[in-house]
Scaffold this motif. Sequence first.
Motif, short mmCIF file in Angstrom:
data_model
loop_
_atom_site.label_atom_id
_atom_site.label_comp_id
_atom_site.label_asym_id
_atom_site.label_seq_id
_atom_site.Cartn_x
_atom_site.Cartn_y
_atom_site.Cartn_z
N GLY A 1 0.82 -1.26 0.04
CA GLY A 1 0.00 -0.07 0.03
C GLY A 1 0.99 1.48 0.00
O GLY A 1 0.56 2.43 -0.65
N ASP A 39 0.86 4.06 -3.03
CA ASP A 39 0.66 5.48 -2.55
C ASP A 39 1.71 6.49 -3.20
O ASP A 39 1.55 7.60 -3.69
N GLN A 95 -4.07 -0.07 -8.03
CA GLN A 95 -4.89 0.51 -6.76
C GLN A 95 -6.13 -0.17 -6.65
O GLN A 95 -6.74 -0.46 -5.61
N VAL A 96 -6.92 -0.30 -7.86
CA VAL A 96 -8.34 -0.91 -7.63
C VAL A 96 -8.12 -2.48 -7.28
O VAL A 96 -9.10 -3.01 -6.52
N TYR A 156 -5.89 -3.88 -5.64
CA TYR A 156 -5.41 -3.74 -4.30
C TYR A 156 -6.76 -3.67 -3.26
O TYR A 156 -7.07 -4.29 -2.26
N ARG A 157 -7.58 -2.70 -3.66
CA ARG A 157 -8.91 -2.30 -2.78
C ARG A 157 -9.70 -3.66 -2.85
O ARG A 157 -10.39 -3.67 -2.13
N ARG A 215 -9.05 -5.82 -0.36
CA ARG A 215 -9.28 -5.15 0.89
C ARG A 215 -10.96 -4.97 1.37
O ARG A 215 -10.98 -4.11 2.48
N LEU A 216 -11.87 -5.17 0.67
CA LEU A 216 -13.29 -4.84 0.99
C LEU A 216 -13.60 -5.62 2.20
O LEU A 216 -14.55 -5.05 3.04
N ALA A 228 -13.05 -3.16 4.77
CA ALA A 228 -13.78 -1.69 4.77
C ALA A 228 -15.18 -1.67 5.19
O ALA A 228 -15.51 -0.87 5.77
N ASP A 271 -19.72 -2.76 -3.97
CA ASP A 271 -18.36 -2.14 -4.12
C ASP A 271 -17.55 -2.93 -4.96
O ASP A 271 -16.95 -2.37 -5.89
N LEU A 309 -15.81 -1.86 -8.39
CA LEU A 309 -14.51 -2.08 -8.67
C LEU A 309 -14.00 -3.01 -9.83
O LEU A 309 -13.04 -2.69 -10.43
#
Length: 401
Positions: free
Chosen positions: A93, A97, A116-117, A119-120, A123-124, A127, A152, A156
């Motif tokens: 992460g 960044d 980034q998408v 990676y996110r 991580r849902l 979240a 989400d 994504l």
Amino acid sequence: MVGVDTGREDFADSMAELSLLAESAGSIPAASVIARKGKTDPALFIGSGKANEVKKVMEEQEAELVIFNHPLSPTQQRNLERHIGFHVMDRTGLILDIFSKRAQSHIGKTQVELAQVRYRMSRLVRAWSHLERQRGGIGVRGGPGETQMELDRRMLATKAKRLENELEKLQRQQRTQRRARNRKDVFSVSLVGYTNAGKSTLFNALTKAGAYAADQLFATLDTTSRKVHLDEVGSIVVSDTVGFIRELPHQLVEAFRATLDETIHADLILHVIDACSPVAREQKAEVEAVLREIGADDIPRIEVMNKIDQMPQTFTEGAVLVRDSEGIPSQVFLSARTGLGLDLLRSALAECSQMTDRMRVEQNRAKVQMASDEFLAPLPERPETSEFNPIPNRKYSPNDA
């Protein structure tokens, strides 16, 4: 900053590198917590005892962010944030960044956004965990948290698909430009190396391009190509690429495939190495590992030992061109900042370019010879009759022709 020492020799260098990464991202490192474990904890990665120590240090230093020097699973990241009470970021992460701040070109920004998408998406679980299963009963499927998490994830996934298509379009444009260069038989050179080894400084010294160069990690993310004129052979193309780093996440290598394509299709690779670094050998090994991963390990290369001006007591001979057992240039000791040894590098590039030109001539001659041999080859024997049927046991008539 938190690190787990499993006994690796380069652990201290890795933690020092994490500090530089944090500074490159705009943070101020306040303290380090080291855990010595043979095996990581599946729930909290560092165990509850060390997690309590991290929480205590955070409160004492009035810090706001915990950065782990390792990739964390989504569950570990969620559990650590709950236990410590502060935002937790892992090494992947942090690098993402930095990439998002440094990317300048359209293809670079697209690659970072795609990484980034992805990676996110992983991580849902963290979240929206606070909304899971808030509602139950017969006929009710899950709670509002699960619904929001599914929305989400779908959003994504749609965005990732759009970015993948856009990246593929940009890659096609790159391939078109590369084919145009190949048709002109332009000798192409790609600069690779560990981040902060001096690639951009060397690129500017060779091409006078004025590309951004700074004493920081990942100063360059976008591939920049410029022509360089050599008296012996004419013009060649030199490309500056993204720097590598130890434990570079695999998804970042995948996302930056378009940037690294210039390396894969180069005629020659200049591997820039910080000759003054105490871990130069380890950094070289990391770069070699990434080159193998992208399929560029069989491309001819010259090792450029840079920054010899910073340690004149070690490099007493100054700029040197080293050749292998076959007399081919293999190493150049120079200083890109002062220009010492650039003439040796230029002569090595001209020599390698002439060798490649001769190889291309031989390949073209072989292709022409092969084509002429096929043209002069005897025709296959066949019956000299109009009733010849190429498919046995089947008859043709004018009606079903």
